[in-house]
Design an enzyme around this catalytic site. Sequence first.
Site, short mmCIF file in Angstrom:
data_model
loop_
_atom_site.label_atom_id
_atom_site.label_comp_id
_atom_site.label_asym_id
_atom_site.label_seq_id
_atom_site.Cartn_x
_atom_site.Cartn_y
_atom_site.Cartn_z
N TRP A 46 0.67 -1.11 -0.21
CA TRP A 46 0.05 -0.08 0.44
C TRP A 46 0.55 1.49 -0.03
CZ3 TRP A 46 -4.34 -1.28 -1.86
CH2 TRP A 46 -5.18 -2.20 -1.81
N ASP B 268 -1.88 6.01 6.72
CA ASP B 268 -3.07 5.56 6.04
C ASP B 268 -2.94 4.88 7.09
OD1 ASP B 268 -5.00 3.72 5.17
OD2 ASP B 268 -2.62 3.04 3.01
N LYS C 125 -11.82 -2.46 6.51
CA LYS C 125 -11.17 -2.92 7.58
C LYS C 125 -11.86 -3.49 9.30
CE LYS C 125 -8.94 -3.26 4.08
NZ LYS C 125 -7.68 -2.95 3.64
C1 PLP Z 1 -6.93 -2.46 2.14
C2 PLP Z 1 -6.25 -0.96 2.03
C3 PLP Z 1 -6.11 0.17 1.60
C4 PLP Z 1 -6.85 0.17 0.06
O1 PLP Z 1 -8.39 0.18 0.05
P1 PLP Z 1 -8.70 0.63 -0.67
O2 PLP Z 1 -10.40 0.97 0.11
O3 PLP Z 1 -9.76 -0.70 -1.72
O4 PLP Z 1 -8.45 1.48 -1.87
C5 PLP Z 1 -4.68 0.83 1.33
N1 PLP Z 1 -4.28 0.97 2.45
C6 PLP Z 1 -3.97 0.22 3.61
C7 PLP Z 1 -3.33 -0.14 4.22
C8 PLP Z 1 -5.40 -1.01 4.01
O5 PLP Z 1 -5.38 -2.37 4.40
#
Ligand code: PLP
Length: 361
Positions: A102, A172, A196
């Site tokens: 990511w 993030d 998540k």
């Molecule tokens: C799942 C995830 C993403 C991607 O998320 P989307 O909503 O599918 O774009 C980005 N960063 C992290 C840390 C993730 O766990």
Amino acid sequence: MKRVYNFSAGPSMLPQSVLEKAAAEMLDYEGSGQSVMEMSHRSKIYGTIIEGAEALLREVMNIPDNYKVLFLQGGASTQFAAIPMNLGTKSGKADYVLTGQWATKAQKEAARYIQANVVASSKDKTFSYIPKLDPSTFTKDADYFYICMNNTIYGTVYHELPDTGDVPLVADISSCILSEPIDVSKFGILYAGAQKNMAPAGVTIVIIREDLIGHAMDITPTMLNFQTHADNGSMFNTPPCYTIYIAKLVLEWIKNDIGGLEKMKEINEKKASILYNFLDNSKLFKGTVVPEDRSLMNVPFITGNEELDAKFVKEATENDFVNLKGHRSVGGMRASIYNAMPVEGVEKLVKFMGEFEARNS
Ligand SMILES: *Cc1c(COP(=O)(O)O)cnc(C)c1O
């Protein structure tokens, strides 16, 4: 009715009481005669939902007043572009730490718009650790410094934040939001896709310090400009109404049933320690992450034998422990043990792993 233990990395389990409340309110939300799915987002009653969700998030996360909370769409991945477009306009430079897929995707996307420097990476060892950071290597006039706090695929987390001085830290937190208290004031931006640990897929939460709003590049699409959403209370266009409603229910669950993020953290630490202790003592299974950087949320592990890994995943699934297959880029197994996974789910998984080990050694 059957409910399995779902170890998916996302979308993932939601608290059963939240699902039950949503089901009970499905046809008639608080005497309105409508489902939340059917309501005008501009109605008074929907206003209480989105405002309630924001107020609860502010309370539970202890968000300072000089931060805006935005409810956006496009997933966490859309922020990979939105962040450089909104923040990268002073020096046009930013620093990135590559701790997994990511963070790498975020850096690649940013590099389309700005100079996105890589200051450290743990790619040399399949992202199994968080690199030690040396502030003297950071770009002094960077517009921001970017990290992925919890690395969902590889199972690492920052236990210590980089010291970026006056450079805004952007993180993030898609896979660790609401898992433990976090000092929001240390960040310029915190953002997370909901699927998540907070809600079904569909909403992305952006928590942004107010002074970072209003400097976007001219080419920034209106919908990617944080100013657009800050000025309109996340109602410039139709927000993901139902997902925000579920997020509100999840926040109520954290506040009222769990007792807040300190308590949430205790429970998450308990779950993680049950699993890590088992892995550290097992002769068959082992964790793939260095102990000092282990995530509370995502726990990758292997047997060292691909056939045995596949056999384990198959037998686990047959026993209602589902989605334990590791990410395609790592192989092996991964147990995601987000907030909604009960302690009992981890205890039962570990018991099953012990039995599998006995049968296969
Ligand atoms: C799942 C995830 C993403 C991607 O998320 P989307 O909503 O599918 O774009 C980005 N960063 C992290 C840390 C993730 O766990």
